[in-house]
Design an enzyme around this catalytic site. Structure first.
Site, PDB file in Angstrom:
ATOM      1  N   ASP A 266       0.754  -1.426   0.195  1.00 47.57           N
ATOM      2  CA  ASP A 266       0.007   0.347   0.233  1.00 47.57           C
ATOM      3  C   ASP A 266       0.932   1.348  -0.372  1.00 47.57           C
ATOM      4  O   ASP A 266       2.161   1.225   0.698  1.00 47.57           O
ATOM      5  CB  ASP A 266      -1.321   0.080   1.056  1.00 47.57           C
ATOM      6  CG  ASP A 266      -1.710  -1.243   1.265  1.00 47.57           C
ATOM      7  OD1 ASP A 266      -2.149  -2.205  -0.042  1.00 47.57           O
ATOM      8  OD2 ASP A 266      -2.547  -1.679   2.771  1.00 47.57           O
TER       9      ASP A 266
ATOM     10  N   TYR B 129       7.100  -8.266   8.782  1.00 48.32           N
ATOM     11  CA  TYR B 129       6.786  -6.894   8.794  1.00 48.32           C
ATOM     12  C   TYR B 129       6.927  -6.294  10.376  1.00 48.32           C
ATOM     13  O   TYR B 129       6.690  -7.396  11.263  1.00 48.32           O
ATOM     14  CB  TYR B 129       5.509  -6.767   8.871  1.00 48.32           C
ATOM     15  CG  TYR B 129       4.970  -7.371   6.688  1.00 48.32           C
ATOM     16  CD1 TYR B 129       4.551  -5.902   6.439  1.00 48.32           C
ATOM     17  CD2 TYR B 129       4.195  -8.477   7.171  1.00 48.32           C
ATOM     18  CE1 TYR B 129       4.251  -6.330   5.029  1.00 48.32           C
ATOM     19  CE2 TYR B 129       3.894  -9.111   5.846  1.00 48.32           C
ATOM     20  CZ  TYR B 129       3.790  -7.910   4.789  1.00 48.32           C
ATOM     21  OH  TYR B 129       3.539  -8.266   3.224  1.00 48.32           O
TER      22      TYR B 129
ATOM     23  N   ASP C  24      -6.498   1.151   8.306  1.00 48.06           N
ATOM     24  CA  ASP C  24      -5.596   1.386   8.677  1.00 48.06           C
ATOM     25  C   ASP C  24      -5.910   3.102   9.128  1.00 48.06           C
ATOM     26  O   ASP C  24      -6.847   3.658   8.879  1.00 48.06           O
ATOM     27  CB  ASP C  24      -4.637   1.453   7.131  1.00 48.06           C
ATOM     28  CG  ASP C  24      -5.085   2.621   6.215  1.00 48.06           C
ATOM     29  OD1 ASP C  24      -6.122   3.088   6.401  1.00 48.06           O
ATOM     30  OD2 ASP C  24      -4.604   2.004   5.215  1.00 48.06           O
TER      31      ASP C  24
ATOM     32  N   ARG D  63      -3.131  -5.294   8.148  1.00 53.12           N
ATOM     33  CA  ARG D  63      -4.865  -4.259   8.615  1.00 53.12           C
ATOM     34  C   ARG D  63      -5.870  -5.551   9.402  1.00 53.12           C
ATOM     35  O   ARG D  63      -6.765  -4.747   9.991  1.00 53.12           O
ATOM     36  CB  ARG D  63      -5.033  -3.576   7.581  1.00 53.12           C
ATOM     37  CG  ARG D  63      -4.664  -2.384   7.477  1.00 53.12           C
ATOM     38  CD  ARG D  63      -5.272  -1.961   5.635  1.00 53.12           C
ATOM     39  NE  ARG D  63      -4.849  -2.400   4.565  1.00 53.12           N
ATOM     40  CZ  ARG D  63      -5.684  -2.468   3.612  1.00 53.12           C
ATOM     41  NH1 ARG D  63      -6.554  -1.350   3.475  1.00 53.12           N
ATOM     42  NH2 ARG D  63      -5.598  -3.013   2.619  1.00 53.12           N
TER      43      ARG D  63
END
Length: 297
Positions: free
Chosen positions: A38, A66, A80, A176
């Protein structure tokens, strides 16, 4: 120009923006990325150039790492920080670290996820975010993903009501959604405040390069120093080393008899340390394998 460029994608650019930029810098159309990040996310985004574009589907199917920050107290329509708040709850007392760690353990292993409405998952040939922008509700598919590890990076922030954690997971995992689900398990609406992808497959923040580094390499005609060979992107697949005779048949794209047991399917075919092709078990003929991708020498 052929190889894999481990780009460190900056915030503010889409993955497609990065592809367009790399095409111009390397003056070639044969460029492809290996998994969407993203715009608000930064991190490792391997870019395939030239012949390496043939392995894009195999590079996307790798383990990801991550670092995320979850914020309790507010849920958004995008899951988010960029979205509109759709639910709020005052966080009077932050959950204890031990409680958070116990909850995180519940999300390790194979878990079910419902992808966000603002995502590129397709339903009936249309991307979910297209439905969302048109205010249309559509039933989202439940997906199974694998979470290998979730570990807290620091004690929970009692002032900002945030939780920072590192996650090792399979492809297709929505961090997310993981943040939202962990928040629900803790009794609060939540969203992902920030995200960085530290690694994907064999590429990590240790060998990733910025656009500035790429520009410098092109200027000094040293692009070979920042491009990795095809096999570096296929280290997660088993290898079948073949002799010259079999190698020739591989380059012709022939199906072959093979009695080797592989841990992965597909697998890589190599001759003299050179990747020739990617093969898989031939389901129609026992004891044979067939090509999925063949690379010319």
């Amino acid at each position: 120009m052929h190889g894999i460029l481990p780009l460190w994608k900056p915030r503010g650019l889409t993955s497609h923006d990065c592809v367009i930029k790399i095409r111009k810098m390397f003056q070639t159309k044969k460029v492809g990325h290996t998994g969407t990040l993203d715009p608000d996310v930064e991190g490792v985004l391997p870019i395939c150039i030239g012949k390496a574009t043939k392995i894009v589907p195999f590079l996307t199917n790798t383990k990801k790492v991550y670092v995320a920050k979850l914020k309790l107290g507010a849920a958004t329509n995008t899951e988010d920080a960029s979205g509109e708040i759709v639910e709020e709850k005052v966080v009077n007392v932050m959950p204890l670290q031990k409680e958070i760690e116990e909850i995180c353990l519940q999300f390790t292993g194979e878990i079910k996820q419902i992808p966000p409405m603002y995502s590129a998952v397709k339903v009936k040939g249309k991307k979910l975010y297209e439905y969302a922008r048109e205010n249309q509700y559509v039933e989202r598919p439940v997906r199974t993903v694998s979470i290998e590890e979730i570990s807290l990076l620091s004690p929970p922030d009692n002032k900002e009501h945030t939780i920072s954690f590192r996650v090792v997971c399979s492809k297709g995992t929505y961090i997310r959604t993981l943040c939202v689900d962990i928040g629900k398990a803790l009794g609060y609406p939540a969203h992902m405040a920030s995200l960085v992808r530290e690694a994907t497959g064999a590429f990590s923040n240790k060998n990733a390069v910025t656009f500035a580094t790429i520009e410098e390499a092109i200027l000094n005609q040293r692009t070979t120093n920042i491009l990795y060979p095809l096999q570096f992107g296929l280290t997660h697949l088993d290898v079948w080393n073949v002799d010259q005779e079999v190698a020739q048949r591989v380059l012709y794209g022939q199906k072959l008899p093979c009695n080797v047991q592989f841990k992965t399917d597909p697998f890589v075919v190599v001759h003299n340390n050179c990747v020739l092709a990617i093969y898989k078990v031939y389901e129609k003929q026992t004891g044979y394998v067939k090509p999925v991708r063949v690379f010319s020498r």
